[in-house]
Design a protein around this motif. Structure first.
Motif, PDB file in Angstrom:
ATOM      1  N   VAL A 128       0.840  -1.196   0.000  1.00  0.00           N
ATOM      2  CA  VAL A 128       0.000   0.000   0.000  1.00  0.00           C
ATOM      3  C   VAL A 128       0.880   1.253   0.000  1.00  0.00           C
ATOM      4  N   GLU A 174       3.821   1.396  -1.269  1.00  0.00           N
ATOM      5  CA  GLU A 174       4.384   1.467  -2.606  1.00  0.00           C
ATOM      6  C   GLU A 174       3.372   2.035  -3.606  1.00  0.00           C
ATOM      7  N   ALA A 175       2.103   1.643  -3.438  1.00  0.00           N
ATOM      8  CA  ALA A 175       1.063   2.175  -4.318  1.00  0.00           C
ATOM      9  C   ALA A 175       1.008   3.698  -4.190  1.00  0.00           C
ATOM     10  N   ALA A 176       1.104   4.182  -2.953  1.00  0.00           N
ATOM     11  CA  ALA A 176       1.068   5.633  -2.728  1.00  0.00           C
ATOM     12  C   ALA A 176       2.287   6.306  -3.360  1.00  0.00           C
ATOM     13  N   GLN A 177       3.446   5.670  -3.241  1.00  0.00           N
ATOM     14  CA  GLN A 177       4.641   6.226  -3.882  1.00  0.00           C
ATOM     15  C   GLN A 177       4.461   6.288  -5.394  1.00  0.00           C
ATOM     16  N   ALA A 178       3.884   5.219  -5.945  1.00  0.00           N
ATOM     17  CA  ALA A 178       3.675   5.178  -7.388  1.00  0.00           C
ATOM     18  C   ALA A 178       2.728   6.283  -7.837  1.00  0.00           C
ATOM     19  N   MET A 179       1.819   6.699  -6.937  1.00  0.00           N
ATOM     20  CA  MET A 179       0.883   7.776  -7.282  1.00  0.00           C
ATOM     21  C   MET A 179       1.529   9.151  -7.193  1.00  0.00           C
ATOM     22  N   GLY A 180       2.749   9.185  -6.676  1.00  0.00           N
ATOM     23  CA  GLY A 180       3.419  10.471  -6.555  1.00  0.00           C
ATOM     24  C   GLY A 180       3.165  11.159  -5.219  1.00  0.00           C
ATOM     25  N   ALA A 181       2.826  10.376  -4.187  1.00  0.00           N
ATOM     26  CA  ALA A 181       2.632  10.970  -2.861  1.00  0.00           C
ATOM     27  C   ALA A 181       3.986  11.348  -2.268  1.00  0.00           C
ATOM     28  N   SER A 182       4.015  12.482  -1.566  1.00  0.00           N
ATOM     29  CA  SER A 182       5.253  12.880  -0.889  1.00  0.00           C
ATOM     30  C   SER A 182       5.395  12.037   0.383  1.00  0.00           C
ATOM     31  N   ASN A 183       6.592  12.045   0.945  1.00  0.00           N
ATOM     32  CA  ASN A 183       6.804  11.267   2.168  1.00  0.00           C
ATOM     33  C   ASN A 183       5.878  11.717   3.286  1.00  0.00           C
ATOM     34  N   GLN A 212       2.912  13.040   2.945  1.00  0.00           N
ATOM     35  CA  GLN A 212       1.564  12.546   2.647  1.00  0.00           C
ATOM     36  C   GLN A 212       1.454  11.060   2.987  1.00  0.00           C
ATOM     37  N   LYS A 225      -1.327  10.128   5.518  1.00  0.00           N
ATOM     38  CA  LYS A 225      -2.512   9.524   4.911  1.00  0.00           C
ATOM     39  C   LYS A 225      -2.446   8.010   4.791  1.00  0.00           C
ATOM     40  N   VAL A 226      -1.249   7.450   4.852  1.00  0.00           N
ATOM     41  CA  VAL A 226      -1.160   5.992   4.719  1.00  0.00           C
ATOM     42  C   VAL A 226      -0.730   5.356   6.038  1.00  0.00           C
TER      43      VAL A 226
END
Ligand code: ATP
Ligand code: MG
Lengths: 220, 348
Positions: free
Chosen positions: A120, A122-131, A133, A137-138
C-alpha cells in the motif's frame, strides 16, 4: 480514619493518579509518536532510509527502555528538581514518567506501523505521494486500530509507573498505598487502592479495545 | 512517426544480496509507443516486476536512462519525479487498496494527493465508480469486496489522475478465469477508448493474447524477442518465445500422439486462410497423409487465430512437396526442432 476522610483521600489519590497517567501518556505520545514514525521512515526498508539517525535513535530508545523504571526515576530526580524546582509531588512524578515512557511509546508506535502493508505504501509512492503525505494519509491511518490498542497498553503501563512513583513521594494512589497501607499497616486501605487500580486498568483496557475495534474498517 | 511515451535505454539493475550480486535486468532497451498495450512476458524470476518498477522509478536502475514523455526521469529530485508519477498509474496483483478507506475513499486518494478541490474530486470519483460498474459499492470497504471488485476499484483509482500510462503488474494473477476475462476486457476498453498506454506484466500467454498488441519476451533479465503479438504468434524465433506460444504442458488439450518427433510443423491460420480445407486438399494433392498432433483456436487481439501441429510425411521428398503446397496457399508455418517438446512431453 473515618469513612469520610478515607473517601476524600482515595478520591484525591485517584484524581492525582489519573492526571499523572493521562498527562504523562499524552506528553509521552507527543514525543514518542514522531520518534516511532521516524524510526520506521528512516529504517532500512523505510521511505527515506537514514542509517546513521536510525542507529543512534534506536540505540537511545533501547538504552532507556532497558532500565527499570524505579532506578531511572531515582536517577532522573536530581535533574528534575533542578528544572522544575521540586523532586516530589504530582508534577515531578509526571516529568519522570514522561522521561521513562516516551521510548516505550516510540517502540509501540514502531510496532504498529510495521504492520502496514508495504504494498500500500508502494502504491502511494507510485501515485506520486510525498513522504509527508504517506506518513499522514497511509502509515498513521492504516495503522490506526493498532495504534489505539497500543495507546491503551501504553496508558496502562504508565499508570503502573505512576503507582510505583508514588513510593518515592510522588502522590496518587501508589503514595496512599505506601503511606497508609504499608508504613501505617492498614491493610484495608492497601486493598482498596489495589481494587481502585484494577478498576482503572479494566476501564482503560475496555476503552482501548472498543475504540480500536470501532475504528477498524477491516472487519465490520 | 509514432510517439514514444516510454523509453528505457541501457537499463541495468543489480541487487546486492547476502548471497552476492543479483543481476535482475541486463542492458534493457525498450520503446513503447503512445496507445500501445505492451505486454512483457517471462517465467518467474525473469525480471518482469523489476522492469516495470523501473519505469516509475520504484526501482532505481543501477545504470541506464528512463525517459517518459521526453523527460528523463532518472536523476530527478523527489518533487519533480512525483509530478511525473501522477501521469503514470499502477495496478498490482494484490490490489494494494487502503484497508481503512471505503471504495470511493480509495479512488479519492490520488486526487487528494494532487490537491484537487473536494467537490470536483468527489464528482470524478463517482463517475469512475460507474466506469468500473461499482456505483452501488461506493461505501464498501476493501474487506467487503471480492478480488475482482477490489481490482476494479484499483483500476478506478488508477484512472483518477487522468494518467497517460497504466502499469499492470500481474493484475489478474490473483483472480479466477472468469473474473480475469472481465478485468482484461475492462483494461482493453480503457486502452481503446481513452487511448491510455498499457504496460502489461504477466507470465500468462492468454493475458497477452487478449490484451496486447505488442509483446517483449524477457528471460534472465534480457529481452530476447519483441514485436507485434500477431507476428510473434505466427513466427516465434527464440526458444523462449516458442515455449510461450506453443501449446504447453499446462494446456488441457493433450497431443494426440507422440510417436514421432520428426518432420513436425506448426501452422497458424487466420481469417484469410481458415475458410479453405487446406490440409484436406494438401493430402489429396500430394497424395500422402499427415498426422495431427495438436490443434486449437485462439483469439488474438480480437481476431481468431488457429494453430495446429502436424507431422508431415516421413520421406523428405514428399515432405518438401507438402511444405511447398502450404507456402503456395499462404499458410504460415515453422518447423519444430526434433528436441523441442510441447504438450505431454513438456511436463517431464
Ligand atoms: N529487492 C530485491 N532484492 C534482491 N533481489 C531481488 C529483489 N527484487 C528482485 N530480485 C531478484 O531479481 C530477479 C528478478 O525478480 P522479479 O521480481 O523482477 O521477477 P519476476 O519476473 O517479476 O518474477 P515473478 O513472475 O515471480 O513475479 C529475481 O532473481 C529476484 O530474486
Ligand atoms: Mg513479479
Amino acid at each position: 480514619m473515618d469513612t469520610q476522610t478515607l473517601i476524600q483521600l482515595l478520591g484525591e489519590g485517584t484524581v492525582q493518579t489519573l492526571i499523572m497517567t493521562l498527562v504523562g501518556t499524552l506528553v509521552s505520545y507527543i514525543i514518542g509518536l514522531p520518534v516511532g514514525v521516524s524510526l520506521i521512515v528512516t529504517g532500512p526498508n523505510g521511505i527515506r532510509p537514514m542509517p546513521a539517525y536510525n542507529k543512534v535513535m534506536g540505540f537511545l530508545v533501547n538504552v532507556i527502555r532497558s532500565m527499570p523504571f524505579l532506578i531511572l526515576m531515582i536517577a532522573f530526580m536530581p535533574y528534575i528538581r533542578m528544572v522544575i524546582g521540586t523532586g516530589i509531588g504530582t508534577w515531578a512524578t509526571t516529568s519522570a514518567l514522561i522521561l521513562a515512557a516516551w521510548p516505550f511509546v516510540a517502540r509501540m508506535v514502531e510496532q504498529s506501523l510495521l504492520e502496514v502493508d508495504p504494498g500500500v505504501i508502494e502504491a502511494a509512492q507510485a501515485m506520486g505521494a510525498s513522504n509527508m503525505q504517506i506518513i499522514r494519509k497511509v502509515l498513521l491511518l492504516e495503522a490506526r486500530p493498532s495504534l489505539l490498542n497500543g495507546a491503551a497498553v501504553a496508558t496502562i503501563t504508565i499508570l503502573g509507573y505512576s503507582a510505583m512513583a508514588g513510593t518515592l513521594g510522588g502522590g496518587g494512589l501508589g503514595d496512599i498505598a505506601i503511606r497508609y497501607g504499608h508504613y501505617r499497616f492498614q491493610p484495608t486501605i492497601m486493598w482498596i487502592t489495589i481494587i481502585v487500580l484494577v478498576i482503572l486498568v479494566q476501564i482503560m483496557q475496555e476503552i482501548g479495545i472498543k475504540l480500536a475495534a470501532k475504528m477498524d474498517n477491516r472487519i465490520n | 512517426m509514432a510517439e514514444h511515451i516510454i523509453r528505457l535505454q541501457g537499463v541495468t539493475k543489480e541487487f546486492d544480496t547476502k548471497g552476492g550480486k543479483v543481476v535482475a535486468l541486463k542492458d534493457i532497451n525498450l520503446d513503447i509507443e503512445r496507445g500501445d498495450s505492451y505486454g512483457i512476458i517471462g517465467l518467474s524470476g525473469a525480471g518482469k516486476s523489476t522492469l516495470v518498477r523501473t519505469i516509475n522509478l520504484l526501482e532505481q536502475p543501477t545504470e541506464g536512462k528512463v525517459i517518459f514523455n521526453g523527460s528523463t526521469l532518472t536523476g530527478l529530485g523527489n518533487k519533480d519525479l512525483n509530478l511525473h508519477r501522477r501521469r503514470i498509474s499502477m495496478i498490482f496483483q494484490q490490489f494494494n487498496l487502503l484497508m481503512q478507506r471505503d471504495a470511493i475513499g480509495n479512488i479519492l486518494f490520488p486526487l487528494e494527493i494532487a490537491g484537487v478541490p473536494k467537490a470536483e474530486a468527489l464528482e470524478k470519483a463517482q463517475e469512475l465508480l460507474k466506469v468500473v460498474d461499482l456505483e452501488d459499492r461506493a461505501h464498501s470497504y476493501p474487506s467487503q469486496l471480492s478480488g475482482g471488485q477490489k481490482q476494479r476499484i484499483a483500476i478506478a483509482r488508477a484512472l483518477a489522475s487522468d494518467p497517460e500510462v497504466i502499469l499492470c503488474d500481474e493484475a489478474t494473477s490473483a483472480l479466477d478465469p472468469k473474473t480475469t476475462r472481465s478485468i482484461l476486457a475492462l483494461l482493453r476498453k480503457i486502452n481503446e477508448e481513452r487511448g491510455i498506454t498499457l504496460v502489461v506484466i504477466t507470465h500468462e500467454m492468454d493475458v497477452i493474447k487478449q490484451l496486447c498488441n505488442k509483446v517483449a519476451v524477457i528471460e534472465y533479465g534480457e529481452i530476447v524477442e519483441r514485436g507485434e503479438v500477431s507476428e510473434i504468434f505466427k513466427k516465434p524465433k527464440t526458444k523462449a518465445a516458442r515455449k510461450l506460444f506453443f501449446p504447453d504442458g499446462q494446456s488441457h488439450e493433450k497431443p494426440l500422439t507422440k510417436t514421432s518427433t520428426r518432420n513436425r510443423v506448426r501452422l497458424v491460420f487466420d481469417e484469410a486462410t481458415a475458410g479453405e480445407p487446406i490440409i484436406a486438399n494438401m493430402i489429396m494433392e500430394v497424395g500422402a497423409p499427415v498426422n495431427f498432433l495438436y490443434a486449437n483456436l485462439d483469439v488474438l487481439g480480437g481476431s481468431q487465430k488457429g494453430q495446429m501441429v502436424i507431422c508431415l510425411a516421413a520421406d523428405r521428398q514428399t515432405a518438401e512437396k507438402q511444405k511447398e503446397y502450404l507456402t503456395a496457399k499462404g499458410v504460415e508455418f515453422i518447423e519444430i526442432d526434433e528436441d523441442e517438446t510441447f504438450g505431454e512431453e513438456a511436463e517431464k
